[in-house]
Design an enzyme around this catalytic site. Structure first.
Site, PDB file in Angstrom:
ATOM      1  N   HIS A  75      50.512  44.062  25.787  1.00 44.36           N
ATOM      2  CA  HIS A  75      49.447  44.149  24.776  1.00 44.36           C
ATOM      3  C   HIS A  75      50.028  44.303  23.370  1.00 44.36           C
ATOM      4  CE1 HIS A  75      45.680  44.101  26.915  1.00 44.36           C
ATOM      5  NE2 HIS A  75      46.041  45.054  27.746  1.00 44.36           N
TER       6      HIS A  75
ATOM      7  N   CYS B  58      41.977  44.552  33.310  1.00 45.48           N
ATOM      8  CA  CYS B  58      42.228  44.937  31.925  1.00 45.48           C
ATOM      9  C   CYS B  58      40.904  45.289  31.262  1.00 45.48           C
ATOM     10  CB  CYS B  58      42.889  43.767  31.192  1.00 45.48           C
ATOM     11  SG  CYS B  58      43.281  44.129  29.486  1.00 45.48           S
ATOM     12  N   LEU B  59      40.891  46.393  30.510  1.00 47.38           N
ATOM     13  CA  LEU B  59      39.652  46.810  29.846  1.00 47.38           C
ATOM     14  C   LEU B  59      39.217  45.791  28.790  1.00 47.38           C
ATOM     15  CD1 LEU B  59      40.232  50.653  29.416  1.00 47.38           C
ATOM     16  CD2 LEU B  59      39.096  49.420  31.276  1.00 47.38           C
TER      17      LEU B  59
ATOM     18  N   HIS C  57      52.267  45.841  31.664  1.00 46.68           N
ATOM     19  CA  HIS C  57      50.950  45.375  31.213  1.00 46.68           C
ATOM     20  C   HIS C  57      50.640  45.932  29.811  1.00 46.68           C
ATOM     21  CE1 HIS C  57      46.549  44.450  32.088  1.00 46.68           C
ATOM     22  NE2 HIS C  57      46.480  45.213  31.013  1.00 46.68           N
ATOM     23  N   GLU C  58      50.884  47.229  29.621  1.00 47.19           N
ATOM     24  CA  GLU C  58      50.575  47.844  28.313  1.00 47.19           C
ATOM     25  C   GLU C  58      51.523  47.335  27.238  1.00 47.19           C
ATOM     26  OE1 GLU C  58      47.805  49.114  28.122  1.00 47.19           O
ATOM     27  OE2 GLU C  58      47.535  49.339  30.279  1.00 47.19           O
TER      28      GLU C  58
ATOM     29  N   GLY D  21      45.788  52.715  31.868  1.00 46.47           N
ATOM     30  CA  GLY D  21      46.573  52.582  30.648  1.00 46.47           C
ATOM     31  C   GLY D  21      45.725  51.976  29.560  1.00 46.47           C
TER      32      GLY D  21
ATOM     33  N   GLN E 232      44.076  47.440  21.761  1.00 52.68           N
ATOM     34  CA  GLN E 232      42.796  47.369  22.485  1.00 52.68           C
ATOM     35  C   GLN E 232      41.716  48.229  21.837  1.00 52.68           C
ATOM     36  OE1 GLN E 232      44.694  48.219  26.522  1.00 52.68           O
ATOM     37  NE2 GLN E 232      43.031  46.819  27.036  1.00 52.68           N
TER      38      GLN E 232
HETATM   39 ZN   LIG Z   1      45.075  45.453  29.495  1.00 45.46          ZN
END
Ligand SMILES: [Zn+2]
Length: 178
Positions: free
Chosen positions: A147, A101-102, A143-144, A49, A54
């Site tokens: 953000h 997480c990226l 999670h997304e 995701g 991000q």
């Molecule tokens: Zn993340």
């Protein structure tokens, strides 16, 4: 299509609340390109995701794709676009699970989340949809969506002692779970 630069924690965009996407821009070429670029960026970095903040865009937009080959899931979740998503937990049950997480490269930690939820969002054509998600998909969606409120999984961890580099995760945790 382009691969976008991913913002890491410490960059203010990761911590800012994102703005609702105005419905009238959804079909615009530039917004559609942002969706395509986010998809490419997610694939490039092997994410399941990615949320717009991000990639330095303060908009309530996220993309998800969970492949059937991913051992964390029981079912494939095709590429899905979430615009202005709203989630509502179903039931009271929470579940612990590993997240990465990226925007927080190389780390994983155990995060408690509601086990199931209802998602309401717009798709990339601007059409509303809703779905019920359980398990890993519910986790990815939460999670997304976090953000979009400037939140990362570290904020949700109850015990920081589970925080682990991916290499050590593979060497010790993952190994022990098999
Ligand atoms: Zn993340």
């Amino acid at each position: 299509m382009s691969i976008l630069k991913v913002a890491r924690i410490g960059h203010p965009v990761v911590r800012a609340a994102a703005k609702a996407v105005p419905k009238e821009i959804i079909r615009d070429r530039l917004f559609q390109k942002l969706i395509d670029d986010m998809r490419e960026t997610m694939y490039e970095y092997d994410g399941v995701g990615l949320a717009a903040p991000q990639v330095h865009e303060g908009l309530r937009l996220a993309v998800i794709h969970v492949r059937g080959s991913d051992e964390r899931t029981e079912t494939e979740v095709p590429f899905t676009v979430l615009i202005n998503p709203v989630t509502t937990p179903i039931g009271e049950d929470n579940e612990n699970g590993w997240e990465g997480c990226l925007s927080i490269p190389d780390l994983r930690g155990v995060v408690p989340r509601p086990k199931a939820l209802k998602l309401e969002a717009l798709d990339r054509a601007g059409e509303p949809y809703s779905l019920e998600a359980h398990g890993f998909l519910a986790r990815v969606i939460q999670h997304e969506c976090d953000h979009l409120d400037g939140r990362v999984y570290l904020d949700r961890m109850e015990d920081m002692r589970s925080l682990t580099f991916i290499k050590e995760f593979e060497d010790h945790v993952h190994h022990d779970e098999e």
